[in-house]
Design a protein around this motif. Structure first.
Motif, mmCIF file in Angstrom:
data_model
loop_
_atom_site.group_PDB
_atom_site.id
_atom_site.type_symbol
_atom_site.label_atom_id
_atom_site.label_comp_id
_atom_site.label_asym_id
_atom_site.label_seq_id
_atom_site.Cartn_x
_atom_site.Cartn_y
_atom_site.Cartn_z
ATOM 1 N N LEU A 132 0.849 -1.186 0.000
ATOM 2 C CA LEU A 132 0.000 0.000 0.000
ATOM 3 C C LEU A 132 0.881 1.231 0.000
ATOM 4 N N ARG A 133 0.284 2.370 -0.315
ATOM 5 C CA ARG A 133 0.989 3.655 -0.284
ATOM 6 C C ARG A 133 0.676 4.365 1.016
ATOM 7 N N GLY A 134 1.722 4.874 1.635
ATOM 8 C CA GLY A 134 1.573 5.697 2.813
ATOM 9 C C GLY A 134 1.786 7.156 2.439
ATOM 10 N N PRO A 135 1.872 8.036 3.427
ATOM 11 C CA PRO A 135 2.126 9.453 3.157
ATOM 12 C C PRO A 135 3.421 9.634 2.365
ATOM 13 N N SER A 136 3.471 10.679 1.564
ATOM 14 C CA SER A 136 4.624 11.000 0.713
ATOM 15 C C SER A 136 4.933 9.892 -0.278
ATOM 16 N N GLY A 137 3.951 9.030 -0.560
ATOM 17 C CA GLY A 137 4.145 7.969 -1.544
ATOM 18 C C GLY A 137 4.943 6.784 -1.051
ATOM 19 N N ILE A 138 5.214 6.701 0.261
ATOM 20 C CA ILE A 138 6.003 5.594 0.806
ATOM 21 C C ILE A 138 5.288 4.276 0.514
ATOM 22 N N LEU A 139 6.026 3.325 -0.038
ATOM 23 C CA LEU A 139 5.501 2.003 -0.331
ATOM 24 C C LEU A 139 5.704 1.122 0.904
ATOM 25 N N VAL A 140 4.605 0.543 1.421
ATOM 26 C CA VAL A 140 4.636 -0.256 2.642
ATOM 27 C C VAL A 140 4.073 -1.628 2.342
#
Length: 146
Positions: A128-136
């Motif tokens: 999934l995408r987190g804030p600032s586009g971080i991939l988690v």
């Protein structure tokens, strides 16, 4: 030579928004600070380096993430990383209940990129995408948490 992994660092647009996202997954803020000055410029290699930072840890402290919100120089926007691109890829977390983890981050904009997968009855996982586009990546070990 002895070596130990300390943390993974990520520059973000909004420190508070990103902290809230990772707290929803169960990480805990271990510390916050604002850094600047000659030592910060030397360590990072940026003239005028000035940033707000936070260190988040998993419960028990076995893993940590350091977040930076740059005040100076201004942060440079980049396109979100795609799963097949070379370079910094993603943060991966084991969670006891994947559905509960997804429910916790959904109000904060966390949605699976394409759904939840079952890997041979051993793991349920998703990116999934987190804030600032971080991939988690989140994974539930079905052998421990059916």
């Amino acid at each position: 030579m002895s070596i130990r992994m300390e943390n993974t660092a990520i520059a973000v647009r909004d420190l508070d928004e990103t902290i809230a996202f990772f707290e929803a997954l169960g990480l805990e803020v271990a510390g916050r600070d604002e850094v600047s000055g000659q030592w910060a410029e030397t360590a990072v290699g940026l003239d005028g380096n000035h940033a707000k930072i936070a260190l988040l840890q998993t419960p028990g402290g076995q893993g940590s993430v350091e977040l930076f919100e740059y005040i100076h120089p201004r942060a440079i926007e980049t396109a979100p990383t795609q799963p097949h691109e070379i370079g910094m890829h993603s943060l991966a977390f084991s969670v006891p209940d994947l559905d509960a983890a997804l429910a916790a981050v959904e109000p904060l904009g966390g949605h699976p990129l394409r759904g939840v997968a079952d890997y041979e009855g051993v793991y349920r996982l998703t990116y999934l995408r987190g804030p600032s586009g971080i991939l988690v990546m989140l994974a539930q070990d079905l052998r421990r948490n059916p």
